[in-house]
Design an enzyme around this catalytic site. Sequence first.
Site, short mmCIF file in Angstrom:
data_model
loop_
_atom_site.label_atom_id
_atom_site.label_comp_id
_atom_site.label_asym_id
_atom_site.label_seq_id
_atom_site.Cartn_x
_atom_site.Cartn_y
_atom_site.Cartn_z
N SER B 151 0.84 -1.20 0.00
CA SER B 151 0.00 0.00 0.00
C SER B 151 0.88 1.26 0.00
CB SER B 151 -0.96 -0.06 1.20
OG SER B 151 -2.00 0.88 1.05
N ASP B 229 -10.21 -5.76 -2.90
CA ASP B 229 -9.61 -4.67 -2.13
C ASP B 229 -10.51 -3.44 -2.24
OD1 ASP B 229 -7.99 -2.45 -1.38
OD2 ASP B 229 -6.18 -3.55 -1.90
N HIS B 262 -7.46 -5.94 1.19
CA HIS B 262 -6.27 -5.10 1.41
C HIS B 262 -5.48 -5.51 2.66
CE1 HIS B 262 -4.10 -1.52 0.15
NE2 HIS B 262 -4.11 -1.03 1.38
#
Lengths: 282, 282
Positions: B151, B229, B262
């Site tokens: 991320s 996600d 995620h």
Amino acid sequence: MTVETLATHRLHGGTLRYCRHASTSTGTPMKFTVWTPARDSQGGEGPFPYLVWLSGLTCTEDNFTVKSGAYEYAAKHGMAIVAPDTSPRGEGVADDPAYDLGQGAGFYVDATQAPWAPHFRMYSYVTKDLLEAVDGAFPLDPARRGIFGHSMGGHGALTIALRNPGLFNSVSAISPIVSPLNCPWGDKAMTAYLGAERAAWRAHDACALIEDGAGESFDEILIDQGLADSFLESQLKPELIEAAAAKAGRKVTVRRQEGYDHSYFFISTFIGEHVSWHAERL
Amino acid sequence: MTVETLATHRLHGGTLRYCRHASTSTGTPMKFTVWTPARDSQGGEGPFPYLVWLSGLTCTEDNFTVKSGAYEYAAKHGMAIVAPDTSPRGEGVADDPAYDLGQGAGFYVDATQAPWAPHFRMYSYVTKDLLEAVDGAFPLDPARRGIFGHSMGGHGALTIALRNPGLFNSVSAISPIVSPLNCPWGDKAMTAYLGAERAAWRAHDACALIEDGAGESFDEILIDQGLADSFLESQLKPELIEAAAAKAGRKVTVRRQEGYDHSYFFISTFIGEHVSWHAERL
């Protein structure tokens, strides 16, 4: 019993669910996680053989789930894993400021003493409510069920399996409390939950249970113990279960692992070997 | 720079250390973890090839260390892993109540704007202070060094590697922010740290860097992205780096993984493949 799914994640090809259900044993909502593989070892879509993991002091259902790394190995063997919380919690549930008594420290017994008796019934919760809930809600095979755990949860796994060999086909433990009758954690918790009469503790003491002939159907019990574990000499004392097993002519294998401590770093290093060991037996 | 060891654990046969050192770049103490294997893939005792992992928003050095499951694979390949905190912290360090700005959200840039400029210098910290500290204190081989992250940390890994191909031999990312110029997280953070002049952001935008010819020595960049996600369409947009790579004639492999979100459950599922992918290149 209705099982509510609070969150779902894909993990190692399978499905991880955080769940909640009402327990009649504890009289509270209880949380657990359940991971089911996409396929079993034969390519089938279940029902899957499964392991129940019991966690140690201070843990919830989350610690094992996020830290153990067990699901990679469960996926390899096509096995499911169920991991419950370690005690009842919430409003109206007794607690103690110490980390080793009360919420997060249920010790897998049915308390008989005030103020714990109304809700602290983790022995009944694990052996009845949890199994009924997960067997009813997920594609799990109750005839191929094992149990394992860490520290207080290792104590829970050993004692629950020894007393219920019909419920569980295999049992192992990592850094378990093997004898609450012979350590300060056990002394404090059993006195609080079961009272000062030590005879009542024997039903929740793995060494005493082996001495008394419980769980003879298990071909072997596997235990891993780190030698750099700061609780080794004061609380865990694996030599006690080796002595009890020798006396009873039972096979308990204690593997002493050089340099490892009491943390999830130890658990995650050997969890794969435990999952494989159970897979051979389920 | 002196590195202080705060805690040590044995893990998958190697040694995990939680460390702290003084960073001249951030002007604060900074924490990281370092795991070194017992042996490299040839049986040698080091110096070891190693990976730097950069974490995402809200993380400290601890999240990856306890949740990723990477060390099993690092042990298999005889590689070390270094995982720093994501920002300066502590008294006198600016912060913001939002999770995506300030402490825990350093974005791997050197801030030029008030109130961030004095301490928020994570680009310099990672490329200079951290590498100097770990190379000096542990048996690591600076000539065999890769970088990866998740991320915001995927953004950090991509941009730092593209700008410093001499420092890193391989780079991969999981669910990365590929273009801060084109997402709300990037817009907010870059405006705060670097100011409203968007031209200054290009040096911290993986897509812009590829367009501008940075890091051409990397044979491939590997990216894994979960299709469940919740940030995929609003923030992550992997199609942007595919387009930039296609335009520049570069190889960026984006693997879209059905059903994954995620979380660290996604990271832990694919971290082994990333470690192996780097091992082939180091």
